[in-house]
Structure formats: C-alpha cells, structure tokens
Design a protein around this motif. Structure first.
Motif, short mmCIF file in Angstrom:
data_model
loop_
_atom_site.label_atom_id
_atom_site.label_comp_id
_atom_site.label_asym_id
_atom_site.label_seq_id
_atom_site.Cartn_x
_atom_site.Cartn_y
_atom_site.Cartn_z
N SER A 102 28.62 18.74 6.52
CA SER A 102 27.95 19.18 7.51
C SER A 102 26.86 18.42 7.85
O SER A 102 26.32 18.41 9.14
CB SER A 102 27.54 20.86 7.44
OG SER A 102 26.82 20.84 6.20
N ASP A 110 32.11 26.78 13.17
CA ASP A 110 30.93 26.59 12.51
C ASP A 110 30.16 25.23 13.11
O ASP A 110 28.93 25.08 13.46
CB ASP A 110 31.06 26.14 11.26
CG ASP A 110 31.43 27.63 10.35
OD1 ASP A 110 32.05 27.29 9.36
OD2 ASP A 110 31.32 28.70 11.15
N TYR A 160 29.78 23.53 16.01
CA TYR A 160 28.96 23.14 16.83
C TYR A 160 27.48 23.68 16.60
O TYR A 160 26.49 23.23 17.25
CB TYR A 160 29.27 24.05 18.31
CG TYR A 160 29.02 25.50 18.53
CD1 TYR A 160 27.95 25.57 19.00
CD2 TYR A 160 29.87 26.40 17.86
CE1 TYR A 160 27.73 27.12 19.35
CE2 TYR A 160 29.66 27.75 18.05
CZ TYR A 160 28.50 28.07 18.94
OH TYR A 160 28.36 29.51 19.03
N ALA A 161 27.25 24.31 15.55
CA ALA A 161 25.93 24.85 15.21
C ALA A 161 25.15 23.53 14.33
O ALA A 161 23.88 23.43 14.37
CB ALA A 161 26.00 25.94 14.43
N LEU A 162 25.84 22.89 14.02
CA LEU A 162 25.22 22.03 12.90
C LEU A 162 24.31 21.08 13.32
O LEU A 162 23.23 20.68 12.79
CB LEU A 162 26.21 21.17 12.12
CG LEU A 162 27.09 22.31 11.37
CD1 LEU A 162 28.27 21.67 10.49
CD2 LEU A 162 26.27 23.17 10.46
N PRO A 163 24.56 20.06 14.38
CA PRO A 163 23.74 18.98 14.64
C PRO A 163 22.26 19.38 15.09
O PRO A 163 21.14 18.77 14.48
CB PRO A 163 24.25 18.57 15.95
CG PRO A 163 25.77 18.75 15.79
CD PRO A 163 25.68 20.09 15.23
N GLN A 164 22.02 20.48 15.83
CA GLN A 164 20.96 20.91 16.11
C GLN A 164 20.20 21.58 14.82
O GLN A 164 18.96 21.27 14.41
CB GLN A 164 20.65 21.88 17.01
CG GLN A 164 21.31 21.44 18.31
CD GLN A 164 22.70 21.82 18.59
OE1 GLN A 164 23.70 21.81 17.69
NE2 GLN A 164 23.36 21.40 19.67
N LEU A 165 20.98 22.33 13.86
CA LEU A 165 20.34 23.11 13.00
C LEU A 165 19.90 22.11 11.88
O LEU A 165 18.73 22.29 11.32
CB LEU A 165 21.37 23.86 12.45
CG LEU A 165 21.43 25.35 13.27
CD1 LEU A 165 22.29 26.30 12.57
CD2 LEU A 165 19.85 26.00 13.33
N LYS A 166 20.63 21.25 11.43
CA LYS A 166 20.63 20.42 10.11
C LYS A 166 19.32 19.44 10.55
O LYS A 166 18.57 19.03 9.76
CB LYS A 166 21.66 19.59 9.87
CG LYS A 166 22.79 20.44 9.11
CD LYS A 166 21.95 21.18 7.90
CE LYS A 166 23.26 21.96 7.11
NZ LYS A 166 22.58 22.62 6.07
N ALA A 167 19.01 19.10 11.76
CA ALA A 167 18.04 18.22 12.20
C ALA A 167 16.73 18.88 12.14
O ALA A 167 15.71 18.51 11.99
CB ALA A 167 18.11 17.67 13.68
N GLU A 168 16.81 20.35 11.95
CA GLU A 168 15.68 21.21 11.82
C GLU A 168 15.77 21.54 10.40
O GLU A 168 14.83 22.70 10.16
CB GLU A 168 15.58 22.17 12.75
CG GLU A 168 15.55 21.75 14.41
CD GLU A 168 15.84 22.66 15.36
OE1 GLU A 168 15.89 23.95 14.99
OE2 GLU A 168 16.00 22.28 16.50
N ALA A 169 16.26 21.14 9.23
CA ALA A 169 16.05 21.64 8.26
C ALA A 169 14.83 20.92 7.48
O ALA A 169 14.67 20.12 6.86
CB ALA A 169 17.29 21.17 7.17
N LEU A 170 13.86 22.01 7.88
CA LEU A 170 12.49 21.37 7.65
C LEU A 170 11.79 21.98 6.41
O LEU A 170 12.18 22.97 5.96
CB LEU A 170 11.66 21.99 8.99
CG LEU A 170 11.98 21.47 10.36
CD1 LEU A 170 11.32 22.38 11.23
CD2 LEU A 170 11.78 20.02 10.48
N GLN A 171 11.07 20.91 5.93
CA GLN A 171 10.19 21.50 4.69
C GLN A 171 9.18 22.71 5.32
O GLN A 171 8.75 22.23 6.54
CB GLN A 171 9.36 20.51 4.20
CG GLN A 171 10.20 19.45 3.41
CD GLN A 171 10.73 19.95 2.11
OE1 GLN A 171 10.16 20.69 1.55
NE2 GLN A 171 12.00 19.49 1.80
#
Lengths: 165, 281
Positions: free
Chosen positions: A50, A120, A122-133
C-alpha cells in the motif's frame, strides 16, 4: 477493432471496480477483481504494497497490448488494457475475448493487493502521505485501540500528556 | 508557556486524559477534572464486570433481575446502558450483542459503557466551566470546541502496525472519535453469532457527534470481521451507517491497507507535502 477493444477494457475496468464489493462478497472464484490468470509477477503482492501505489508492474506498458495473433479479426484471445487512472488508483485489466465477447476480466495492477483491496486502495495515497510522526504532527489528542493502563505508558497520548503537564 | 492544561487518571482499566486550553484557571480546571474523574470511578463501580458485586456482575449472574431495576438506586443509568446496548444490537444486525459476549457467551456491556461514560464525564466538564476541552478515555475521544469554534482539535489516529506513529490526523470541532482494535488487548472482540474472535480488521475508527454511538459502532464493526468475508461485511455496514447517520469510519486491515467512508476526507488535514502527490479525483 483494437481501439474499440481498448476503450471497452477501460470501461470494463471502471465497471469492475464499481461492482467490486458485490463481486467479492459473492466470493466468486472468477472474480473480475482477482488476478487469476495474469502473467507471473504482474499481480500486486497480497498486502503490504500500500505504500507504493505508483510502483511499476511487470505487466504490459501503458497503451495496451494483446497477445500475438489474438488481435485480428477473429476477435478472440487475451487482451491487456492500458493502465487506467481511476479514483481507486491505477488499474490495469486483462480481458479474455471469445467470439468477440469478454468472457473473463483479470486485474493485473492495483494499488494494493489482497481482500477488498479495490475499495481500500482509494484511501491510500492521501493517508499514507500523512503517516506522520506524532512529534511533527502538532496533534492535540490521540485516538487508538483501547489501551490498558500499562499500554498507556508507551502510548502517544502519554507523551502528549507528559508534555502538557 | 503551557498551551494545554492536562490531567489524567487511571480508571476503568485504562487511563483517562482531560485537556483544556492553557489559559484555563488552574483551580477551575482541577475542580472540573476531579468531578469528571469521580463520575467515571462511580460508573466503574456500577458497571464493572470484574467487580464481583457490581450491579452488572449481579445482573450477569442472575442475582439482580431486570425487573428490580425500577427500585435500584443506579436503575436509571443501567437502563440507559441496556437501552443503548439494544439499539446497537439492532443497528449492527446482532454483531454487537452485550448479552452474548465472549466464549461462553455472557452479559457484558463493556463495549458500550466506556463511550457512554466518557460522554457523560465530558458533559460534566462543560458543566464545571470547561466549554473547550478534550476527554480521552483509553483512546476514545470526546471533543468540544467551546467559544473558539474556528480552531478545530487535531486528532491523531494511531497506526496499529507502526507503534509511535499516527496514520492520519482528523480535524474535529465538536464530536467524538472512537477506535476499536486488536493491537492493545488482542482479539478481545467476539462475534456473538459465531463465537469466533474478530480478526479481519486490525482497527476500526468511527467519528460522529456522540461518543457513545461512535464507540459502539466501532466495536460492532470490529465484531463483524470474523470469517473470510468479514472485512467486506464490515465495510458495507460502515458505508451504510455513514449514509444513514453521517458517522464516518476509517479502518486498517491486518496487512496495513486502509479504507474509509466517502465523508471522511472532509476531516482530513492536508500537509503541503502531499498536495501534489495525487492527480486523481
């Protein structure tokens, strides 16, 4: 013929995605959304993919190809569509035509593998880019699976609370 | 210096954190926190299934018949929770069933009590002069924006596969964010219809106006994830729930794939770094 086929494949990709959930819940062994007959290595690995939705695949390059001898007037054979950028992510489908009719559609490329991945993804590009510390995310509070009193000590919420005390 | 004033307390087997703006009067904040936490301790005494003589344990063991609740001092609260459990059971087609928890099935309303209790404690904090505050009960969060509605709270959602990081950040003015999952307590949610542990999703987050319902919905969705079609069933239910109630959801599966309802993006914050990463609509 060929252009028509490619357009048809692109349409089929969208259609397959729209009906994805329904197809899956029926657990059809020949689900249009599961690569059952694609070339080796073409299918995204199940799970864990993902984080690289744009990863190239071993499938045909954009523009679409068909297996030799299958694109003729016989209107039969295996056709590989171009990579279609859908709202669910990049998708590439392979269709089997028999006597001019699509008899099977296989997804060669999708943004993530595994069960229900078409919805599932379609959620990934935005969300994973925001997998923030957490430290850099300037967050006020953390929602997570219920922690125990012991688990709290290691939680982000505990770090936030300690910082604010 | 301190932008936020925070107090914590161990209660209901977890830790509850209350936060308010740093400008809040310290004595007023402390009084509000004391009242909110005291209320949670009281609810724990009444509803804990781990305390052998709590009213809930006595209901479970048949020592306190439901017909006797009318005369019980805690009757109104217990009936409220029982009503909530019934509503959640109906809403979830039986996936959430407080009367059939675990294996062997037994009465345990825990899945509904924590959110309900936190909702009440948060209301108590407002009554004690904290119009803007956050109450976090073991990961289930109730937020009030108070007199500063222009400034949303930023709610991090934990990444169950990467401890110490957040999956995303939701911006919420007033409302609730509840998360159920298998990370902290293992596969502790069972589908009462199959008596099997729910493991098809690693985490379910539900957000909407009320923490009682958000918490119940998240637990119910997780309970639906037994069997090979579990995640599909849970996602279809959450989609329908979003259309019916406006409560939005975000899930993470055991492989780390995420999924969310169509209304959730309105709550997502967008760091500049990710603004150009996607051309798709």
């Amino acid at each position: 013929m060929r252009k028509t086929t490619m357009a048809l494949l692109a349409t089929s990709a969208g259609l397959a995605l729209v009906i994805g959930a329904k197809v899956e819940s029926a657990t059809s062994p020949h689900s249009a959304l599961v690569a059952t007959s694609g070339p080796p290595g073409a299918q995204s690995p199940a799970g864990g993919s993902s984080t690289n939705p744009g990863a190239p695949t071993a499938a045909a390059p954009s523009g679409g190809t068909s297996t030799p001898g299958s694109a003729g007037a016989s209107a039969g054979g295996r056709f590989t569509g171009s990579v279609v950028d859908t709202r669910y992510g990049p998708v590439q489908v392979q269709a089997v035509l028999t006597a001019g009719k699509i008899t099977d559609i296989t997804v060669l490329q999708q943004t993530t593998g595994g069960h229900s991945s078409q919805i599932d993804s379609y959620a990934l590009p935005q969300l994973k880019a925001e997998a923030l510390q957490a430290q850099s995310a300037n967050i006020d509070v953390v929602s997570g699976a219920t922690y125990t009193s012991d688990g709290y000590a290691q939680s982000l919420q505990a770090a936030l609370d300690a910082a604010h005390r | 210096m301190t932008a936020v004033r925070t107090a914590t307390d161990h209660v209901m087997g977890t830790v509850v954190s209350l936060s308010a703006p740093g400008t809040t009067d310290p004595a007023l904040f402390q009084a509000a926190a004391t009242a909110a936490f005291a209320h949670l301790h009281h609810i724990d005494e009444v509803f804990s299934p781990f305390k052998p003589d709590s009213p809930i344990s006595r209901i479970r063991d048949g020592r306190l018949p439901l017909t006797a609740l009318a005369d019980h001092p805690e009757g109104p609260g217990i009936r409220e929770v029982l009503h909530l459990c019934e509503q959640l059971k109906q809403d979830s087609d039986g996936a959430f069933d407080a009367w059939a928890v675990g294996d062997p099935p037994h009465f345990d309303p825990c899945g509904a009590v924590k959110g309900w209790a936190a909702e009440r404690a948060s209301a108590l904090a407002i009554a004690h002069g904290l119009p803007r505050h956050v109450l976090n009960a073991g990961g289930d969060v109730r937020l009030h924006s108070g007199h500063d509605p222009a400034a949303p709270w930023r709610v991090g959602i934990t990444d169950p596969h990467h401890p110490g990081t957040v999956l995303t950040v939701l911006q919420v003015h007033d409302g609730a964010v509840a998360t159920s999952g298998t990370t902290e307590r293992g596969a502790h949610v069972f589908d009462p219809r199959t008596a099997r542990p729910a493991t098809g999703l690693a985490q379910v987050t539900v957000t909407g106006p009320d923490l009682t319902l958000a918490d119940g919905y998240a637990t119910a969705a997780l309970a639906m994830t037994t069997g090979p079609d579990g995640p599909v069933t849970a996602h279809a239910w959450l989609d329908d729930l979003a259309h019916r109630t406006g409560y939005q959801a975000l899930t993470v599966d055991p492989q780390g794939a995420t999924w969310y309802t169509s209304g959730l993006p309105e709550l997502l914050t967008r760091p500049a770094a990710s603004a150009s990463t996607s051309a798709r609509g």
